[in-house]
Design a protein around this motif. Structure first.
Motif, PDB file in Angstrom:
ATOM      1  N   ILE A  64       0.867  -1.178   0.000  1.00 38.89           N
ATOM      2  CA  ILE A  64       0.000   0.000   0.000  1.00 38.89           C
ATOM      3  C   ILE A  64       0.903   1.227   0.000  1.00 38.89           C
ATOM      4  CG2 ILE A  64      -1.605   1.384   1.373  1.00 38.89           C
ATOM      5  CD1 ILE A  64      -2.925  -1.180   2.303  1.00 38.89           C
ATOM      6  N   ALA A  65       0.766   2.046  -1.018  1.00 35.07           N
ATOM      7  CA  ALA A  65       1.542   3.290  -1.133  1.00 35.07           C
ATOM      8  C   ALA A  65       3.035   3.040  -0.915  1.00 35.07           C
ATOM      9  CB  ALA A  65       1.012   4.350  -0.167  1.00 35.07           C
ATOM     10  N   ALA A  76       2.339  -4.404   3.600  1.00 35.10           N
ATOM     11  CA  ALA A  76       1.101  -4.496   4.365  1.00 35.10           C
ATOM     12  C   ALA A  76       0.679  -5.954   4.447  1.00 35.10           C
ATOM     13  CB  ALA A  76       0.004  -3.657   3.712  1.00 35.10           C
ATOM     14  N   ILE A  91      -0.131  -1.754   8.086  1.00 34.39           N
ATOM     15  CA  ILE A  91       0.731  -1.107   7.095  1.00 34.39           C
ATOM     16  C   ILE A  91       2.036  -0.742   7.791  1.00 34.39           C
ATOM     17  CG2 ILE A  91       1.058   0.858   5.551  1.00 34.39           C
ATOM     18  CD1 ILE A  91      -1.945   1.189   5.394  1.00 34.39           C
ATOM     19  N   ARG A 102      -8.936  -3.393   3.568  1.00 37.28           N
ATOM     20  CA  ARG A 102      -7.881  -3.033   2.625  1.00 37.28           C
ATOM     21  C   ARG A 102      -8.228  -1.740   1.894  1.00 37.28           C
ATOM     22  NH1 ARG A 102      -4.808  -6.898  -1.770  1.00 37.28           N
ATOM     23  NH2 ARG A 102      -3.553  -5.240  -2.677  1.00 37.28           N
ATOM     24  N   GLU A 138      -5.916   1.527   2.048  1.00 32.72           N
ATOM     25  CA  GLU A 138      -5.350   2.140   0.848  1.00 32.72           C
ATOM     26  C   GLU A 138      -5.616   3.641   0.817  1.00 32.72           C
ATOM     27  OE1 GLU A 138      -7.026  -0.351  -2.225  1.00 32.72           O
ATOM     28  OE2 GLU A 138      -5.331  -1.742  -2.119  1.00 32.72           O
ATOM     29  N   LYS A 139      -6.818   4.048   1.223  1.00 35.80           N
ATOM     30  CA  LYS A 139      -7.135   5.485   1.260  1.00 35.80           C
ATOM     31  C   LYS A 139      -6.254   6.197   2.274  1.00 35.80           C
ATOM     32  CE  LYS A 139     -11.989   5.196  -0.124  1.00 35.80           C
ATOM     33  NZ  LYS A 139     -13.385   5.470   0.281  1.00 35.80           N
ATOM     34  N   GLY A 197      -3.413   5.029   3.633  1.00 36.05           N
ATOM     35  CA  GLY A 197      -2.004   4.844   3.276  1.00 36.05           C
ATOM     36  C   GLY A 197      -1.496   5.889   2.296  1.00 36.05           C
TER      37      GLY A 197
END
Length: 185
Positions: free
Chosen positions: A118-119, A123, A141, A171, A175-176, A178
């Motif tokens: 993630i980014a 993770a 993360i 997840r 993700e948002k 991260g």
């Protein structure tokens, strides 16, 4: 398995009470099974989920009612610092900085473990509750000195999200969030 506690949030949109339960990853020794990985004694400091997550992200998920939620286990060797949010018709989320690393979570060999990025950060998602309950999922993360942990509680009876896979929801939220974690964290 140590239960992280039960947090009750009374939502301002009525007299609805939603109870959230998260499971800790501290089931046993705080050091991983690898002799080279140990758990740091403080939580990471580069990102504070209670203050650094943009409100727009939480609104996009329908999450509200932020409450502080700090926890420790194993005689204070494993720490969590963060907040809990809820949606009256959907899942509840606890997002905390912890001194548990992605490696230490991996070494617990929890059911339904999946690793991803993630980014640009490692993770891992796991099901840590009793009998790998599909209503719960945890995503960690990687952060310097630990991880940012997302614990979601998504019982099947919830009208908005109860029929959705909890790990996919976790997840998606991770993700948002991260995407806004500074590279220095």
């Amino acid at each position: 398995m140590i239960r992280r506690g039960v947090v009750s949030a009374v939502l301002t949109t009525g007299a609805v009470v939603l109870t959230l339960t998260g499971c800790s990853t501290s089931g046993g020794s705080t050091a991983s099974s690898s002799a080279t990985t140990t758990t740091p004694v403080q939580v990471p400091t580069g990102f504070d989920p209670c203050n650094d997550i943009p409100q727009s992200i939480m609104e996009s998920e329908g999450l509200q009612g932020k409450l502080p939620n700090d926890f420790q286990a194993d005689a204070g060797k494993v720490l969590w610092r963060g907040c809990v949010w809820s949606d009256p018709d959907g899942y509840g989320a606890t997002i905390q900085r912890t001194n548990l690393t992605v490696d230490s979570v991996r070494n617990k060999h929890f059911p339904d473990t999946h690793e991803f990025v993630i980014a640009g950060r490692h993770a891992i998602s796991t099901r840590q509750g009793d009998n790998a309950d599909p209503a719960g999922c945890t995503v960690n993360i990687e952060l310097k000195g630990g991880s940012l942990e997302f614990n979601l509680d998504n019982p099947a009876y919830l009208p908005k999200t109860g029929k959705k896979d909890t790990c996919q929801l976790a997840r998606g939220l991770a993700e948002k969030v991260g995407a806004v974690i500074p590279a220095t964290a």
